[in-house]
Design a protein around this motif. Structure first.
Motif, PDB file in Angstrom:
ATOM      1  N   ILE B 207      -2.209  -9.125  -2.506  1.00 37.26           N
ATOM      2  CA  ILE B 207      -1.017  -8.509  -3.089  1.00 37.26           C
ATOM      3  C   ILE B 207      -0.090  -8.074  -1.955  1.00 37.26           C
ATOM      4  O   ILE B 207      -0.553  -7.429  -1.007  1.00 37.26           O
ATOM      5  CB  ILE B 207      -1.409  -7.292  -3.961  1.00 37.26           C
ATOM      6  N   PRO B 208       1.186  -8.443  -2.028  1.00 37.91           N
ATOM      7  CA  PRO B 208       2.086  -8.112  -0.909  1.00 37.91           C
ATOM      8  C   PRO B 208       2.098  -6.623  -0.550  1.00 37.91           C
ATOM      9  O   PRO B 208       2.109  -6.275   0.623  1.00 37.91           O
ATOM     10  CB  PRO B 208       3.451  -8.585  -1.402  1.00 37.91           C
ATOM     11  N   ALA B 209       2.099  -5.746  -1.550  1.00 43.99           N
ATOM     12  CA  ALA B 209       1.958  -4.303  -1.284  1.00 43.99           C
ATOM     13  C   ALA B 209       2.974  -3.758  -0.292  1.00 43.99           C
ATOM     14  O   ALA B 209       2.633  -2.984   0.593  1.00 43.99           O
ATOM     15  CB  ALA B 209       0.522  -3.974  -0.842  1.00 43.99           C
ATOM     16  N   MET B 211       5.762  -1.211   0.854  1.00 42.80           N
ATOM     17  CA  MET B 211       5.592   0.231   0.623  1.00 42.80           C
ATOM     18  C   MET B 211       6.528   0.778  -0.456  1.00 42.80           C
ATOM     19  O   MET B 211       6.209   1.742  -1.136  1.00 42.80           O
ATOM     20  CB  MET B 211       5.780   1.027   1.922  1.00 42.80           C
ATOM     21  N   PRO B 213       7.863   0.657  -3.961  1.00 45.31           N
ATOM     22  CA  PRO B 213       7.730   0.003  -5.268  1.00 45.31           C
ATOM     23  C   PRO B 213       9.098  -0.522  -5.705  1.00 45.31           C
ATOM     24  O   PRO B 213      10.140   0.042  -5.349  1.00 45.31           O
ATOM     25  CB  PRO B 213       7.246   1.134  -6.172  1.00 45.31           C
ATOM     26  N   VAL B 721      -5.266  -1.232   1.674  1.00 40.94           N
ATOM     27  CA  VAL B 721      -4.280  -1.472   2.722  1.00 40.94           C
ATOM     28  C   VAL B 721      -4.732  -0.647   3.926  1.00 40.94           C
ATOM     29  O   VAL B 721      -4.920   0.559   3.807  1.00 40.94           O
ATOM     30  CB  VAL B 721      -2.878  -1.023   2.263  1.00 40.94           C
TER      31      VAL B 721
ATOM     32  N   ILE C  41       8.523   8.158  -2.845  1.00 40.27           N
ATOM     33  CA  ILE C  41       7.284   8.003  -3.615  1.00 40.27           C
ATOM     34  C   ILE C  41       6.781   6.578  -3.454  1.00 40.27           C
ATOM     35  O   ILE C  41       7.461   5.632  -3.847  1.00 40.27           O
ATOM     36  CB  ILE C  41       7.532   8.291  -5.108  1.00 40.27           C
ATOM     37  N   GLY C  42       5.602   6.436  -2.870  1.00 31.77           N
ATOM     38  CA  GLY C  42       5.088   5.086  -2.635  1.00 31.77           C
ATOM     39  C   GLY C  42       3.866   4.727  -3.440  1.00 31.77           C
ATOM     40  O   GLY C  42       3.476   3.566  -3.484  1.00 31.77           O
ATOM     41  N   PHE C 104      10.448   2.982   4.888  1.00 37.84           N
ATOM     42  CA  PHE C 104      10.026   3.665   3.674  1.00 37.84           C
ATOM     43  C   PHE C 104       8.899   4.660   3.943  1.00 37.84           C
ATOM     44  O   PHE C 104       8.867   5.748   3.363  1.00 37.84           O
ATOM     45  CB  PHE C 104       9.592   2.652   2.605  1.00 37.84           C
ATOM     46  N   LEU C 136       0.251   5.305   4.869  1.00 40.53           N
ATOM     47  CA  LEU C 136       0.194   3.850   4.996  1.00 40.53           C
ATOM     48  C   LEU C 136       1.549   3.291   5.414  1.00 40.53           C
ATOM     49  O   LEU C 136       2.595   3.755   4.961  1.00 40.53           O
ATOM     50  CB  LEU C 136      -0.223   3.221   3.665  1.00 40.53           C
ATOM     51  N   ARG C 138       3.273  -0.682   6.055  1.00 41.07           N
ATOM     52  CA  ARG C 138       3.002  -2.110   5.863  1.00 41.07           C
ATOM     53  C   ARG C 138       3.777  -2.957   6.870  1.00 41.07           C
ATOM     54  O   ARG C 138       3.582  -4.152   6.938  1.00 41.07           O
ATOM     55  CB  ARG C 138       3.384  -2.469   4.424  1.00 41.07           C
TER      56      ARG C 138
END
Lengths: 287, 800, 174
Positions: B207-209, B211, B213, B721, C41-42, C104, C136, C138
């Motif tokens: 899943i690309p995930a 950060m 949404p 992650v 909010i992540g 983010f 986290l 990415r």
């Protein structure tokens, strides 16, 4: 991301909490006690819990802090993990709890999350129950019939289930001092932030190269934390050497019933418990 | 404080290209002045929540929205039936074969759902909380249908993912080097070679995930519908919104403000985007939808998900003679924007840096009852690189040869470029020897082999493996004629504008839509360099179709080698236009003007004029040369003639704790050749992030489903992650062999780390354990899988 | 329906008094009521750390706290980190070390780092990595984030040349 609506109260005394619990019980309302909220709020945000009333314990100052008694430390249920992990009294007398608390979740969660909250939540993968069980602590509950004391061995009753009744709250945990013992909490995860796949809490006392006392707790090896009694018995009286430790710790999985999930099946967890027990004891023994 | 070297005259003229410029983009992001879509608030804005199917495959037999409609704060509830006439079918822009099969793809399911999480209704309410509360009140009756989740099982067609299709096969796509005339027959190679190694490898679903949404705001007020979306592709999205919903394209404006990462995951036209438009049109009010992380993991498109059946043939001396690739590619339940083309992008890369003569690639695109797959960092190329690099290690093992030596025997030597590959691509440049030599030195390859030997001899509980991955990739997507030949619906060009404002500052408009890459900084360097103006005087604009009208957006490591070229071409046009005006202003002939440092000078004189002065002259327009429009603006579109081919050598020292199965990346060295570097700081960042994602596929990430088709790894609790403690310190270096396919000599860097690192890690894990009898471990190589593989090897009797 | 509660909170140096629904999360209060959209909010499971703010000076995840729980407390967000127009050293270091790409995770990462440095002024690389386990990212692969935090702990002073100092340090050290 948004909990269902609920009513909120933030009393400043334990008595008020008990009164609210009694009232809610007679009204048939579901109540959740909010300690640090680091497990409760995520569950509510995902709407896996939707209480009618949330009672916030954050304003009850008597539930926070660590105090020294003769042979024990008295830890308030609302003491944050961060305090457990940095408190000098704990570092001296209960190094196991001190070290285990530093592995709970992440720094932000440790700032908010509480010692008592984690114990009452009783997640099998939580990091505080097994070490507390290993210490043989006493749980002090307040309820409508006054104070009730529950031994650690009777406190954890199943998945997310403890001896605390719906009309009671956990106020303090009284923990015997283990001054001078070697202690270590060996936690195994795939990524740092993860809940323990398996973890082992160990406290040992060594005199003249021989284990004279040993207490081990297992995290996530059953629906409740467990004592590794077979290992404890095998260790006591044996030499503090790699060989005897390895032999004793090969018994770690005795009597366990670990679950299978994404992170490993039951067979793997049983194996892991023996390796982690060995590592925990070696570290506790300073080897 | 300015350092002395920077203030010296020599340094002032130092070219911008190659300079370690700090980012222009940072100031607002480090102070919290960000403009992510979910930050947006508009007057009267309404909020949406999606009602999603809990079943992976079911017929919808009834929906009762009465209770939801009367819930406090709810204005409307829309079902698929309500919008069936206007919602259209979500686009697939890459029908890979003329007979490709695909189910209709409504944004809100009407009759049937084919994966868990598919939208069946939408709540429109005054607040997010009110919308969320009402979700629970929508009563949907489902008639469950059998689900097919496993790719190999789906291939058998025993259970169908859609009741409207008679097969799960969407398309079969074949490339055969003998048929294409690019090489010899694979059948002959396999039949006549001394060694043939056959393996089946698995690319797990990941899943690309990103950060951030995904979030969408649609404003229907005014005469043009405006959408803010957390997307990588505002231009393509605008076009597709118009085509899908039948809105004139001119009536749609799409804005991608700050976008919090994409990695291919935001290269999509989503049901939620369409639904938000529908809701805004119905309500006449701005509408917002922001997914939760759980929703994002559940329904955002996924990546990889292939079964790779591979055969490699070679001589006993280790000369590879052929490769056969037979893929099953999991489409999921639908075809998204380029779902079907992802495995085909890999088709040209399985031969990688090697020059064997026979190659056959066959891919079957298969439907399952899972969310659809689509682009994820590398898109087809990581899968190809993983397969060939794993196979090279398997072949080396079979031959008892050092895996680096085997690679060196087969790769294209630097003096053999340009080289036309067995897959039909022309690699312009490369120097695999140089990158590998540098990596070997940084890694201390021989020292690591000695350490490995030591640990083996001592039966060390922590074994050491060396993982090798030499890779290349095709970047700079893409020459439009090539995309046309592959039946992709659009071209691969990029567009740019350069505008010199009357005050002398410069606006650069790019069709490449950045979401963290640093285009504003890099494009400023390009233009500062070309126009000889200060870096600070350049403003880069992007991500708004009203400002940047044309573009094909950001993916496929295309931005610099395609978009950057367009920027340079536009800058050159500004210079040429300015020359005409400057000659007129200074009453000189154009041929007598020299352009340097942002000024035109009449040769042999002190007489000169700056671009700013020329722009002001054009703005006032009091005295323009005959026939010259009064502005100093230009635009250019660049269509590349070829792909670019970054390459590199990655070496990983992998520790495997044989007692627990835990894998630790002890040392990671990568030497990438991405051609000419505009900004080493940005490049370094791209490499680091790419490595993290590739390592993570090897060790941590997997979308896991239960038998009913429910995503088990449905939150960040279970979809792992990695955090800072879980990843190594990367040792990175570069060699620089300029690309000849573009004037800059740039190749692309966005995906390199991801493509190369996954096989390096897995090869390292296996290299640590092969002597103990372990032959393969599926990704992610979790401690549990590693330990079980060791246990199994013990019972099957160790090394063979 | 649950009755709303009145709260008084100091956020980034200003005092706010508001009636809030008990279920309103602190992060929603900050973003939606106060317009403090710098805090992001992540996720929905307390994993990603994007929403990290300081509560009375220590890092907390504002998605895992109710706004009512902040009553009577002091909250600092990323928007309150720069003082008198001067960036907080961590903000400067994140810029200088290229410790952000999409940006983010950055507000939460900076807030967590600030709290980490309050508790441990001279962390090792390992301690920094562990101290940021609740956040986290990415994009960056973390290496430059770790470098940024380390540089602040080491008291590195940056110039304002706009060019990374010590650049061309393409090869790191293990």
């Amino acid at each position: 991301m948004i909990p269902s609506a609920f009513d909120y109260a933030a009393p400043s005394t334990v008595e008020e909490v008990l009164a609210m619990l009694a009232a809610a019980e007679s009204a048939g309302d579901e109540v959740k006690l909010l300690a640090g909220g680091q497990s409760l709020l995520p569950v509510m945000k995902l709407r896996m819990a939707d209480p009618a009333l949330v009672i916030d314990l954050g304003k009850i100052s008597e539930l926070v802090g660590v105090s020294e008694q003769e042979d024990t430390l008295l830890i308030g249920a609302m003491t944050p993990h961060h305090e457990i992990a940095t408190n000098a009294l704990l570092a001296k007398h209960l190094p196991l709890l001190h070290k285990a608390a530093a592995t709970v979740a992440d720094p932000q969660v440790r700032h908010r999350g509480t010692f008592g909250g984690a114990l009452v939540h009783a997640d099998p993968a939580g990091d505080m129950p097994a070490p507390v069980l290993a210490t043989g602590a006493t749980f002090i509950l307040a309820g409508p019939r006054g104070e009730r004391r529950v031994e650690a061995s009777d406190f954890f009753q199943g998945y997310f289930t403890t001896a605390v009744a719906d009309d009671e709250i956990l106020t303090h945990i009284q923990v015997p001092k283990f001054t001078g013992w070697g202690a270590h909490y060996e936690k195994f995860t795939r990524v740092a932030q993860q809940w323990s796949i398996v973890a082992v809490a160990a406290m040992v006392k060594i005199e003249d190269g021989t284990f004279t006392r040993a207490r081990l707790g297992l995290t996530n090896m059953a629906s409740t934390p467990l004592r590794a009694t077979a290992v404890e018995q095998a260790l006591v009286g044996s030499n503090a050497t790699l060989e005897s430790i390895t032999a004793a710790c090969s018994l770690a999985a005795e009597g366990t019933e670990p679950a299978s999930d994404l992170n490993g099946d039951s067979t793997y967890r049983k194996h892991l418990s023996t390796v982690l027990a060995k590592r925990a004891v070696l570290a506790a023994a300073g080897l | 404080m300015t350092s002395t070297t920077e203030s010296s005259p020599a340094a002032a003229q130092k070219p911008e290209i190659g300079k370690a410029r700090l980012r222009k983009e940072d100031a607002h992001l480090i102070t919290g002045r960000s403009r992510f879509t979910d930050n947006m608030v508009l007057p009267g804005m309404l909020h949406l929540a999606m009602v999603r199917s809990p079943f992976a495959h079911a017929k919808i037999t009834g929906i009762n929205v009465t209770a939801a409609k009367s819930s406090p704060g709810v204005l409307a509830v829309l079902t698929g039936a309500d919008v069936a006439q206007e919602q259209g079918s979500l686009p697939n822009a890459w029908p890979v074969t003329p007979d490709q099969k695909a189910p209709a793809h409504p944004s809100i399911a009407v009759d049937e759902v084919a994966f868990a999480g598919e939208v069946v209704a939408v709540i429109i309410a005054r607040s997010v909380a009110a919308a969320r509360d009402a979700v629970e009140l929508v009563d949907v009756d489902y008639e469950e249908l059998p689900v097919v989740l496993d790719l190999e099982e789906a291939f058998t067609d025993q259970v169908l993912a859609h009741s409207t299709l008679d097969s799960n096969k969407s398309a079969t796509w074949i490339f055969d080097s003998a048929e294409a005339g690019t090489g010899t027959s694979i059948a002959d190679a396999l039949a006549n070679s001394e060694v043939v190694v056959e393996r089946t490898l698995y690319q797990q679903r990941v899943i690309p995930a990103f950060m951030e949404p995904r979030s969408i705001v649609v404003d229907p007020t005014g005469e043009q519908l405006t959408m803010w979306s957390s997307t990588q592709i505002p231009h393509i999205l605008r076009l597709m919104l118009a085509l899908t919903l039948g809105i004139p394209e001119s009536k749609v404006r799409v804005i991608a403000p700050d976008v919090g990462g994409g990695f291919g995951g935001k290269l999509q036209v989503t049901p939620e985007e369409i639904i938000t438009v529908l809701a805004a049109r119905r309500s006449g009010k701005p509408c917002k939808f922001t997914e939760t992380r759980s929703e994002s993991l559940q329904v955002g498109h996924h990546g990889r998900a292939q079964v790779q059946r591979l055969k490699i043939s070679a001589t006993k001396e280790g000369i590879v003679t052929g490769l056969s690739v037979n893929l099953l590619a999991d489409m999921g339940a639908y075809l998204g924007l380029i779902t079907s083309g992802i495995p085909i992008l890999g088709a040209f890369m399985y031969n990688s840096i090697y020059k064997f003569p026979a190659y056959r690639f066959e891919c079957n695109n298969i439907f399952t009852n899972k969310p659809w797959t689509d682009a994820y960092r590398g898109a087809g190329r990581p899968e190809a690189t993983f397969a060939i690099e794993r196979m090279m290690d398997e072949l080396a093992t079979e031959l008892g040869m050092d895996p680096l030596e085997l690679r060196a025997k087969n790769w294209i030597r630097h003096d053999e470029f340009p080289f036309t590959t067995v897959a039909g691509l022309e690699y312009d440049t490369g120097n695999y020897e140089a990158a590998t030599d540098k990596a070997i030195a940084l890694f201390d390859y021989d020292g690591m082999r000695d350490e490995q030997k030591r640990r083996r001899e001592n039966n060390d509980p922590v074994q050491l493996g060396i993982g090798i991955s030499t890779f290349t990739e095709m970047c700079g997507l893409a020459p439009s004629r090539v995309l046309g030949s592959l039946n992709y619906a659009a071209g691969g060009w990029e567009h740019a504008q350069v505008r010199v404002l009357p005050t002398g500052t410069i606006e650069v408009v790019t069709g490449s839509s950045a979401h963290g890459q640093g285009h504003e900084t890099a494009w400023s360097q390009l233009v500062a360099d070309r126009l000889g103006v200060p870096f600070e005087n350049i403003q880069v604009l992007h991500g708004d179709t009203a400002i940047s009208q044309r573009g094909l957006d950001t993916y496929g490591s295309r931005s610099l080698s395609v978009g950057g070229m367009a920027v340079l071409a536009a800058a050159d046009k500004v210079i040429e236009k300015a020359r005409v005006i400057a000659a007129h202003m200074m009453e000189a002939s154009e041929g007598d003007l020299e352009f340097a440092n942002g000024s035109f000078t009449v040769k042999g004189t002190e007489q000169s004029t700056t671009l700013g002065e020329i722009a002001f002259a054009a703005f006032s327009a009091h005295n323009m040369p005959e026939g010259v429009e009064p502005n100093l603006d230009s635009e250019a579109t660049f269509d590349p003639v070829n792909f670019s081919y970054p390459h590199g050598t990655h070496l990983a020292a992998i520790e495997v704790d044989t007692e627990t199965g835990h894998v630790n990346v002890l040392k990671y060295v990568c030497v990438d050749d991405i051609g000419v570097v505009v900004n080493p700081v940005l490049v370094e960042g791209q490499v680091h992030g790419g490595l993290a994602q590739g390592i993570s596929q090897a060790l941590y990430e997997e979308a896991v489903y239960d038998d009913a088709g429910t995503l088990v790894s449905g939150s960040f609790v279970d979809y792992l992650v990695p955090g800072a403690p879980d990843l190594p310190h990367y040792i990175t270096d570069r060699t620089e062999t300029p690309a000849t396919s573009n004037q800059l000599g740039a190749k692309g860097v966005g995906e390199a780390g991801t493509i190369a690192s996954t096989p390096a890690i897995v090869n390292g894990v296996l290299d640590a354990l092969r002597h103990l009898g372990v032959k393969d471990i599926k990704m992610p190589c979790t401690p549990s899988r590693v330990w079980h593989a060791l246990e199994e090897a013990k019972t099957t009797g160790g090394m063979q | 329906m649950a009755s709303s509660k009145n709260i008084t909170v100091e956020v980034d140096g200003a005092n706010y008094n508001d009636d809030v629904e008990p279920r309103l999360l602190l992060v929603q209060y900050l973003r939606e009521r106060l317009g403090k959209t710098g805090t992001l909010i992540g996720c929905d499971t307390t994993n990603c750390g994007a929403c990290t703010v300081h509560l009375d000076g220590v890092s907390v995840k504002s998605c895992t706290m109710l706004a009512v729980q902040a009553d009577g407390h002091k909250v600092t967000t990323i928007e309150g980190m720069a003082q008198d127009g001067k960036l907080h050293p961590l903000q400067e270091a994140f810029h200088q070390c290229h410790a952000l790409q999409c940006g983010f995770c950055t507000p939460g990462m900076i807030m967590a780092s600030a709290s980490l440095l309050t508790e441990n002024q001279h962390p090792t690389e390992k301690e920094i990595r562990e101290g940021l386990e609740g956040n986290l990212c990415r994009c960056t692969g973390y290496q430059n984030i770790v470098a940024a935090v380390k540089s602040v702990a080491d008291g590195v002073e940056y110039d304002d040349s706009g060019v990374q100092s010590g650049a061309d340090k393409t090869a790191g050290v293990s």
